[in-house]
Design an enzyme around this catalytic site. Structure first.
Site, PDB file in Angstrom:
ATOM      1  N   ARG A 160     -40.924 106.449 -63.065  1.00  0.00           N
ATOM      2  CA  ARG A 160     -41.950 107.234 -63.791  1.00  0.00           C
ATOM      3  C   ARG A 160     -42.804 106.529 -64.125  1.00  0.00           C
ATOM      4  O   ARG A 160     -42.708 105.419 -65.062  1.00  0.00           O
ATOM      5  CB  ARG A 160     -41.474 108.410 -64.979  1.00  0.00           C
ATOM      6  CG  ARG A 160     -40.585 109.698 -64.330  1.00  0.00           C
ATOM      7  CD  ARG A 160     -41.702 110.286 -63.427  1.00  0.00           C
ATOM      8  NE  ARG A 160     -40.803 111.475 -62.769  1.00  0.00           N
ATOM      9  CZ  ARG A 160     -40.408 111.716 -61.600  1.00  0.00           C
ATOM     10  NH1 ARG A 160     -40.400 110.554 -60.892  1.00  0.00           N
ATOM     11  NH2 ARG A 160     -39.661 112.545 -61.170  1.00  0.00           N
ATOM     12  N   HIS A 214     -47.575 108.408 -55.260  1.00  0.00           N
ATOM     13  CA  HIS A 214     -46.232 109.000 -55.363  1.00  0.00           C
ATOM     14  C   HIS A 214     -45.527 109.633 -54.047  1.00  0.00           C
ATOM     15  O   HIS A 214     -45.558 110.766 -53.913  1.00  0.00           O
ATOM     16  CB  HIS A 214     -46.223 109.983 -56.618  1.00  0.00           C
ATOM     17  CG  HIS A 214     -44.678 110.061 -57.125  1.00  0.00           C
ATOM     18  ND1 HIS A 214     -44.449 110.723 -58.128  1.00  0.00           N
ATOM     19  CD2 HIS A 214     -43.497 109.429 -56.470  1.00  0.00           C
ATOM     20  CE1 HIS A 214     -43.177 110.733 -58.510  1.00  0.00           C
ATOM     21  NE2 HIS A 214     -42.655 109.775 -57.478  1.00  0.00           N
ATOM     22  N   ASN A 267     -33.542 113.278 -52.214  1.00  0.00           N
ATOM     23  CA  ASN A 267     -34.305 112.015 -51.424  1.00  0.00           C
ATOM     24  C   ASN A 267     -34.044 110.675 -52.370  1.00  0.00           C
ATOM     25  O   ASN A 267     -34.856 109.682 -52.517  1.00  0.00           O
ATOM     26  CB  ASN A 267     -35.843 112.565 -51.913  1.00  0.00           C
ATOM     27  CG  ASN A 267     -36.143 113.073 -53.410  1.00  0.00           C
ATOM     28  OD1 ASN A 267     -35.446 112.671 -54.191  1.00  0.00           O
ATOM     29  ND2 ASN A 267     -37.551 113.220 -53.642  1.00  0.00           N
ATOM     30  N   GLN A 307     -50.629 112.009 -62.772  1.00  0.00           N
ATOM     31  CA  GLN A 307     -50.649 112.245 -61.521  1.00  0.00           C
ATOM     32  C   GLN A 307     -51.334 113.431 -61.080  1.00  0.00           C
ATOM     33  O   GLN A 307     -50.891 114.657 -61.536  1.00  0.00           O
ATOM     34  CB  GLN A 307     -49.216 112.072 -61.024  1.00  0.00           C
ATOM     35  CG  GLN A 307     -48.498 110.917 -61.097  1.00  0.00           C
ATOM     36  CD  GLN A 307     -47.159 110.885 -60.525  1.00  0.00           C
ATOM     37  OE1 GLN A 307     -46.752 109.537 -60.349  1.00  0.00           O
ATOM     38  NE2 GLN A 307     -46.662 111.750 -59.985  1.00  0.00           N
TER      39      GLN A 307
END
Length: 401
Positions: A285, A333, A147, A314
């Site tokens: 991050r 995210h 990705n 998260q």
């Protein structure tokens, strides 16, 4: 037979999709550097369907249960008594995504005596205590490059969104207004600006390539310098360190891994070294940036905008200051979990599991930790140690939220 716990994000609030906006997605067989896309022996899902949520199960259930393995799929990963913790005592494999990380801390690893494989459905394995994994002989793997282009596209979108003041302009339309002056009071052209990336690996380099047609001045810093022909092709300016680059850039995009050397890199001191009115894009991050320092820099005007889709912890608590700070373009995210990307990382997870159960080698580029040491992409990207703080911090944030 193995017990596999797969930690995925929750289904849509309106339920698992019964139809999709598109009937198909393009098939990507080879990545820009020549690496081939995942190639499992078979898949049990339709590319373009939602696979990263609980009901999607990464398309793994039929495959695993046909071989007699046990698959547990949950989104419950944090806090005392969560489902992930209830299975640690006899789990063999833990699979999770960076977007909804199952923080495998040293404490959790100690409670999982049978754990042999920690597999990231996506890229970025900093939610695993890599040093503890090395000491225990646990293999850590991820689906490298699956990705990367998805994230690079998201970076370019966010840069344009901030610089052109897109989100507030869209909101005027939704409110029924036509307030052109309000829309353009913070809108600029990207053309001619200096844009720099911290790290020029697969994502960073893809960002640079996509920005070149915008006629910007491109800069980068990385501990692995690019080949001279690449620098010449893109007219890149190399900087030996982050401080040197950020002083000259109007836009800085962060594309480096999280490890002890990069944790809280963008603190109050670093932000003060940037041009006043610069923009920061962080799809790497959340802990690379100091939470409160970013919010303060936006409020003071030192930063003109901050966008990203990575947070810590998260999911982020409702009172996280990045939800309410001015001039931001934050998303959950999502950059690396488009439906297109999910087809690739689900196929990659299937490929790794096929290799694991058949005792065949996992692709070298997928390995992060193997045989008690950093390996493959892990040796290129990470340093020894644990930079996450993991579930302990996540639990603390939730208690105070």
């Amino acid at each position: 037979m193995a017990k596999i716990v797969c930690v995925l994000y929750d289904d849509p609030v309106d339920g698992y999709p019964q139809s999709y906006a598109r009937d198909s997605i393009p098939e990507i067989r080879v990545y820009p550097d020549g690496q081939t896309a995942p190639s499992p022996e078979a898949i049990d899902f339709l590319p373009g369907h939602l696979l990263g949520s609980v009901s999607g199960e990464l398309g793994l259930r039929k495959f695993l249960e046909a071989q007699g393995h046990t698959l547990i799929v949950t989104s419950d990963k944090d806090g005392e008594g969560c489902e992930l913790d209830r299975h640690l005592h006899d789990v063999d494999i833990v699979i999770s995504q960076p977007f909804w990380p199952a923080y495998l801390t040293r404490e959790r690893i100690a409670k999982a005596p049978r754990l042999k494989l920690a597999l990231t459905a996506g890229i970025g394995s900093d939610h695993v205590d890599l040093q503890a994994a090395m000491e225990r002989g646990i293999t850590v793997a991820e689906i490298t490059y699956c990705n990367s282009i998805s994230v690079a596209e998201h970076v370019v979108m966010m840069i344009l969104g901030l610089v052109r003041n897109y989100i507030p302009s869209y909101q005027w339309v939704v409110k029924g207004g036509w307030n052109i002056a309000d829309c353009v009071a913070r809108s600029y052209d990207l053309e001619g600006m200096a844009v720099g990336t911290i790290a020029a690996g697969r994502i960073g380099l893809a960002v640079l390539r996509r920005l070149k047609p915008f006629d910007v001045k491109l800069h980068y810093t990385d501990r692995h310098r690019l080949a001279p022909e690449v620098e010449q092709e893109l007219n890149l300016t190399f900087h030996p360190n982050v401080e040197s680059m950020i002083r000259v850039c109007d836009v800085v995009t962060i594309n480096c891994p999280l490890h002890p050397e990069t944790e809280h890199m963008f603190d109050e001191v670093m932000l003060a070294k940037m041009k006043r009115g610069a923009y920061v894009i962080n799809t790497a991050r959340g802990k690379i940036c100091d939470r409160d320092a970013i919010a303060s820099a936006l409020e003071s005007g030192q930063l003109a905008g901050y966008a990203g889709d990575v947070w810590f912890p998260q999911p982020a608590p409702q009172d996280h200051p990045w939800r309410s700070m001015p001039y931001h373009g934050m998303t959950p995210h999502i950059s690396g979990t488009s439906l297109s990307a999910q087809a690739r990382y689900a196929a990659g997870v299937r490929e790794v599991l096929e290799c694991w159960f058949d005792a065949r080698p996992i692709r070298e580029e997928y390995l992060i930790v193997d045989g008690g040491k950093l390996a493959g992409m892990g040796a290129h990207s990470y340093s020894k140690g644990d930079a996450t703080g993991g579930s302990e911090e996540a639990a603390r944030f939730k208690k105070t939220a």
